[in-house]
Design an enzyme around this catalytic site. Sequence first.
Site, PDB file in Angstrom:
ATOM      1  CG  ASP A   1       4.028  -4.140   2.606  1.00  0.00           C
ATOM      2  OD1 ASP A   1       4.374  -3.104   3.191  1.00  0.00           O
ATOM      3  OD2 ASP A   1       4.813  -4.893   2.004  1.00  0.00           O
ATOM      4  NE  ARG A   2      -5.384  -2.384  -0.852  1.00  0.00           N
ATOM      5  CZ  ARG A   2      -6.025  -1.715  -1.803  1.00  0.00           C
ATOM      6  NH1 ARG A   2      -5.403  -0.765  -2.462  1.00  0.00           N
ATOM      7  NH2 ARG A   2      -7.269  -1.991  -2.087  1.00  0.00           N
TER       8      ARG A   2
END
Length: 328
Positions: free
Chosen positions: A140-141
């Site tokens: 995930d970012r």
Amino acid sequence: MSTGEGLHRLVVQPGEETRLDRFVSEALGLSRSRVQKLIDAGRVSVSGRAARKSERLDAGAEVVVEVPPPAPVEMLPEDIPLDIVHEDGSLVVVNKAAGMVVHPAPGHRSGTLVNALLHHVKDLSGVGGRLRPGIVHRLDRDTSGLLVVAKNDQAHIALSLALKERRIKRIYLAAAWGHLAESPVTVDAPIGRDPRHRERMAVVEAGRRAVTRVRARERWNAAELLDVALQTGRTHQIRVHLAHLGHPVVGDPVYGAGWERGMSGPQQGWARELARRTPRQFLHAARLSFDHPGTGVKLSFHAPLPEDLRPALEWGRGLFFEGDQHDT
């Protein structure tokens, strides 16, 4: 958020009567503005006729939506700092910084890990597909830590197969609210798109099987530091499974937002201070191991907890730590 490309036929059920743009947005997980552009482009019809953005749908109406594939993304090398832990002729292991998107997507056309890799790794372009060259798995970012990238098609195929067969070991450090009732614990619960909030994932009966193993490393006052091992790799898997257990990741704005405010007594003040010291979701891909796709030699890597999460770790340990110290 899902791109949702393809032809979708939706039927309005009793209780779902609402504006067309809102109905399509919730059904397909698209933004309202994106849906309105599709309507303007003539890609949405209601019961066989051209649609109007503001019209209200009745139960039984059939809505047909054509979502075109995303526009081609030109992959450009960018001179972005990159923490390369290991590189050889077949692969690269990177310690991704929090805040970096792995590959270009709508809203993130540049500044991604792929853009950085194309600058630092000259022989990467095109491996495993033009849009995601070399990418074997994602983070995930706002999750930091280790991931492996293939440098040629043979390595990409071998690593992708190893991932599918669960031969790539990935262990994360996570801080989660509350205390597990038992440790270790295995969560075997299917994950799919949340039917009520299409931009989120959830444990749903019709989802894809997802298996996560969780072990408490350190017990804090109102939270725990966990080792989390993935057996599968579904979108947001750790965050969804920990929230499903009732112990969401500290600092998670989607699955654990405001969780600390539900505590009472002295724990509430402690939890609010921990939340204040946690600048993002406390989730870090700390360990990665796999067999080299060319030589078969076992490779193992460790990425220490990054500096942005250290204040939260020290707060948890320093005041109410009850276990043995561990290397992080």
